[in-house]
Design a protein around this motif. Structure first.
Motif, PDB file in Angstrom:
ATOM      1  N   ILE A 126      -2.511   3.884  12.400  1.00  0.00           N
ATOM      2  CA  ILE A 126      -2.457   2.404  11.740  1.00  0.00           C
ATOM      3  C   ILE A 126      -2.209   2.767  10.230  1.00  0.00           C
ATOM      4  CG2 ILE A 126      -3.915   0.486  11.138  1.00  0.00           C
ATOM      5  CD1 ILE A 126      -3.107   0.379  14.099  1.00  0.00           C
ATOM      6  N   SER A 127      -2.913   3.750   9.685  1.00  0.00           N
ATOM      7  CA  SER A 127      -2.733   3.788   8.226  1.00  0.00           C
ATOM      8  C   SER A 127      -1.198   4.226   7.905  1.00  0.00           C
ATOM      9  CB  SER A 127      -3.487   5.180   7.757  1.00  0.00           C
ATOM     10  OG  SER A 127      -4.913   4.603   7.999  1.00  0.00           O
ATOM     11  N   LEU A 128      -0.468   5.202   8.804  1.00  0.00           N
ATOM     12  CA  LEU A 128       0.706   5.664   8.698  1.00  0.00           C
ATOM     13  C   LEU A 128       1.655   4.409   8.827  1.00  0.00           C
ATOM     14  CD1 LEU A 128       0.603   9.141  10.496  1.00  0.00           C
ATOM     15  CD2 LEU A 128       0.764   8.844   8.307  1.00  0.00           C
ATOM     16  N   LEU A 129       1.222   3.513   9.930  1.00  0.00           N
ATOM     17  CA  LEU A 129       2.340   2.444   9.826  1.00  0.00           C
ATOM     18  C   LEU A 129       2.136   1.794   8.902  1.00  0.00           C
ATOM     19  CD1 LEU A 129       3.795   0.700  12.028  1.00  0.00           C
ATOM     20  CD2 LEU A 129       1.758  -0.284  12.754  1.00  0.00           C
ATOM     21  N   ILE A 130       1.151   1.342   8.033  1.00  0.00           N
ATOM     22  CA  ILE A 130       0.867   0.446   6.819  1.00  0.00           C
ATOM     23  C   ILE A 130       1.763   1.090   5.753  1.00  0.00           C
ATOM     24  CG2 ILE A 130      -0.556  -0.100   4.980  1.00  0.00           C
ATOM     25  CD1 ILE A 130      -2.858  -0.607   7.499  1.00  0.00           C
ATOM     26  N   GLU A 131       1.606   2.653   5.505  1.00  0.00           N
ATOM     27  CA  GLU A 131       2.365   3.122   4.648  1.00  0.00           C
ATOM     28  C   GLU A 131       3.776   3.016   4.713  1.00  0.00           C
ATOM     29  OE1 GLU A 131       3.096   7.730   3.549  1.00  0.00           O
ATOM     30  OE2 GLU A 131       1.067   7.137   3.097  1.00  0.00           O
ATOM     31  N   GLN A 132       4.500   3.218   5.861  1.00  0.00           N
ATOM     32  CA  GLN A 132       5.615   2.977   6.098  1.00  0.00           C
ATOM     33  C   GLN A 132       6.204   1.536   6.105  1.00  0.00           C
ATOM     34  OE1 GLN A 132       7.955   5.573   6.955  1.00  0.00           O
ATOM     35  NE2 GLN A 132       6.052   6.981   6.566  1.00  0.00           N
ATOM     36  N   LEU A 133       5.531   0.686   6.491  1.00  0.00           N
ATOM     37  CA  LEU A 133       6.066  -0.880   6.229  1.00  0.00           C
ATOM     38  C   LEU A 133       5.667  -1.263   4.907  1.00  0.00           C
ATOM     39  CD1 LEU A 133       4.543  -2.088   9.741  1.00  0.00           C
ATOM     40  CD2 LEU A 133       7.077  -1.515   9.263  1.00  0.00           C
ATOM     41  N   GLY A 134       4.802  -0.853   4.244  1.00  0.00           N
ATOM     42  CA  GLY A 134       4.451  -1.095   2.871  1.00  0.00           C
ATOM     43  C   GLY A 134       5.318  -0.831   1.660  1.00  0.00           C
ATOM     44  N   ARG A 135       6.432   0.118   2.134  1.00  0.00           N
ATOM     45  CA  ARG A 135       7.741   0.476   1.294  1.00  0.00           C
ATOM     46  C   ARG A 135       8.772  -0.306   1.662  1.00  0.00           C
ATOM     47  NH1 ARG A 135       7.189   6.832   0.363  1.00  0.00           N
ATOM     48  NH2 ARG A 135       8.450   6.300  -1.205  1.00  0.00           N
ATOM     49  N   ASP A 164       0.756  14.509  20.042  1.00  0.00           N
ATOM     50  CA  ASP A 164      -0.451  14.192  20.016  1.00  0.00           C
ATOM     51  C   ASP A 164      -0.965  13.292  18.861  1.00  0.00           C
ATOM     52  OD1 ASP A 164      -1.045  16.238  21.860  1.00  0.00           O
ATOM     53  OD2 ASP A 164      -0.760  17.996  20.271  1.00  0.00           O
ATOM     54  N   PRO A 165      -2.082  12.781  18.730  1.00  0.00           N
ATOM     55  CA  PRO A 165      -2.476  11.887  17.735  1.00  0.00           C
ATOM     56  C   PRO A 165      -2.183  12.735  16.398  1.00  0.00           C
ATOM     57  CG  PRO A 165      -3.823  11.437  19.616  1.00  0.00           C
ATOM     58  CD  PRO A 165      -3.079  12.896  19.772  1.00  0.00           C
ATOM     59  N   PRO A 166      -2.024  11.737  15.485  1.00  0.00           N
ATOM     60  CA  PRO A 166      -1.919  12.681  14.113  1.00  0.00           C
ATOM     61  C   PRO A 166      -3.399  12.843  13.452  1.00  0.00           C
ATOM     62  CG  PRO A 166      -1.348  10.245  13.615  1.00  0.00           C
ATOM     63  CD  PRO A 166      -1.563  10.573  15.250  1.00  0.00           C
ATOM     64  N   ILE A 171       7.680  -7.112  14.621  1.00  0.00           N
ATOM     65  CA  ILE A 171       8.177  -6.282  15.542  1.00  0.00           C
ATOM     66  C   ILE A 171       7.507  -4.913  15.912  1.00  0.00           C
ATOM     67  CG2 ILE A 171      10.349  -4.647  16.303  1.00  0.00           C
ATOM     68  CD1 ILE A 171      12.037  -6.830  14.846  1.00  0.00           C
ATOM     69  N   ALA A 172       7.047  -4.312  14.500  1.00  0.00           N
ATOM     70  CA  ALA A 172       6.446  -3.156  14.758  1.00  0.00           C
ATOM     71  C   ALA A 172       4.897  -3.498  15.274  1.00  0.00           C
ATOM     72  CB  ALA A 172       6.031  -2.499  13.348  1.00  0.00           C
ATOM     73  N   GLN A 185       0.661  -1.115   0.100  1.00  0.00           N
ATOM     74  CA  GLN A 185       0.003   0.020  -0.011  1.00  0.00           C
ATOM     75  C   GLN A 185       0.713   1.039   0.197  1.00  0.00           C
ATOM     76  OE1 GLN A 185      -3.027   0.283  -0.401  1.00  0.00           O
ATOM     77  NE2 GLN A 185      -4.094  -1.897   0.318  1.00  0.00           N
ATOM     78  N   GLY A 186       2.067   1.202   0.576  1.00  0.00           N
ATOM     79  CA  GLY A 186       2.700   2.428   0.787  1.00  0.00           C
ATOM     80  C   GLY A 186       3.376   2.867  -0.641  1.00  0.00           C
ATOM     81  N   SER A 187       3.429   1.930  -1.519  1.00  0.00           N
ATOM     82  CA  SER A 187       4.000   2.160  -2.804  1.00  0.00           C
ATOM     83  C   SER A 187       3.430   3.398  -3.382  1.00  0.00           C
ATOM     84  CB  SER A 187       4.200   1.004  -3.646  1.00  0.00           C
ATOM     85  OG  SER A 187       2.915   0.405  -4.019  1.00  0.00           O
ATOM     86  N   LEU A 188       2.106   3.507  -3.127  1.00  0.00           N
ATOM     87  CA  LEU A 188       1.328   4.615  -4.015  1.00  0.00           C
ATOM     88  C   LEU A 188       1.413   6.020  -3.287  1.00  0.00           C
ATOM     89  CD1 LEU A 188      -2.040   2.785  -4.668  1.00  0.00           C
ATOM     90  CD2 LEU A 188       0.282   2.742  -6.174  1.00  0.00           C
TER      91      LEU A 188
END
Length: 223
Positions: free
Chosen positions: A152-161, A206-208, A190-191, A103-106
């Motif tokens: 969660i969305s940011l985590l997916i983006e970081q790990l997806g690349r 603060d929460p993003p 780990i994440a 997902q992060g590749s986009l």
């Protein structure tokens, strides 16, 4: 041979080419960002540029299709996660599926393409499903209380690349690809462990805000 019989092999070939183009576009995007050229995408897919343009009239149309497919994959994974009996397993299976899809590749095309109505509708559904997954995990006490859907969305983006995988693909090191995938699976595990509620130290800041996603996808002319 009947006309339909002649058409079937051509249709199968067209579908294979389309799958190859979409996969190639994701890989070239991950490596080259929004400046990915149609020539590089066609070459990675092993087809001519004419084949690409017969399927997609413009590069923007190709990228819009990629975004729609990514949203479909996200929503299907979220629905499977919500159907899982265990809230933690459902959430982590969802995250893992999204990471493996890439997902992060986009991210590089954010703000460079027009948001179609179909993309908008699917994105609204993705927000609803993710919120439900996070809420269910919170209510079950298996997710850190301060973690939000945007986290969660940011985590997916970081790990997806995966720069490692992108580099190895670019070098043609097929002998190391599976080892790199295995290494990424360990990093994802780990994440994910960091999402558990057992950690004493609170998350910093603060929460993003959701605007990090919504406003990033706005084109400059639309602001």
């Amino acid at each position: 041979m009947s006309r339909s019989g002649r058409r079937a092999p051509r249709q199968a070939e067209a579908e294979r080419n389309d799958r190859a183009l979409l996969q190639a576009a994701r890989e070239v995007l991950a490596a080259d960002g929004a400046h990915a050229s149609v020539g590089a995408i066609a070459a990675r897919a092993g087809v001519g540029i004419g084949t690409l343009y017969r399927r997609y009239r413009t590069k923007e149309e190709l990228f819009q299709r990629l975004a729609e497919l990514a949203l479909d994959s996200w929503n299907e994974a979220a629905e499977r996660g919500l159907a899982a009996e265990d809230p933690w397993q459902g959430l982590t299976d969802f995250i893992t599926a999204c990471v493996e899809f890439g997902q992060g590749s986009l991210a590089p095309i954010a703000g460079t393409i027009e948001i179609t109505e179909e993309m908008r509708v699917k994105n609204e559904r993705s927000d609803e499903l993710l919120a439900a997954l996070v809420d269910r995990a919170h209510r079950a006490g298996v997710l850190r209380p301060e973690v939000t859907p945007v986290d969660i969305s940011l985590l997916i983006e970081q790990l997806g690349r995966s720069p490692l995988l992108d580099q190895l693909r670019g070098q043609g090191r097929d002998d190391l690809i599976e080892a790199a995938r295995a290494a990424r699976r360990r990093v994802v595990a780990i994440a994910l462990d960091g999402l558990r509620p057992c950690h004493a130290r609170p998350l910093p800041g603060d929460p993003p805000d959701s605007r990090l996603f919504t406003e990033r996808w706005e084109r400059p002319a639309d602001r």
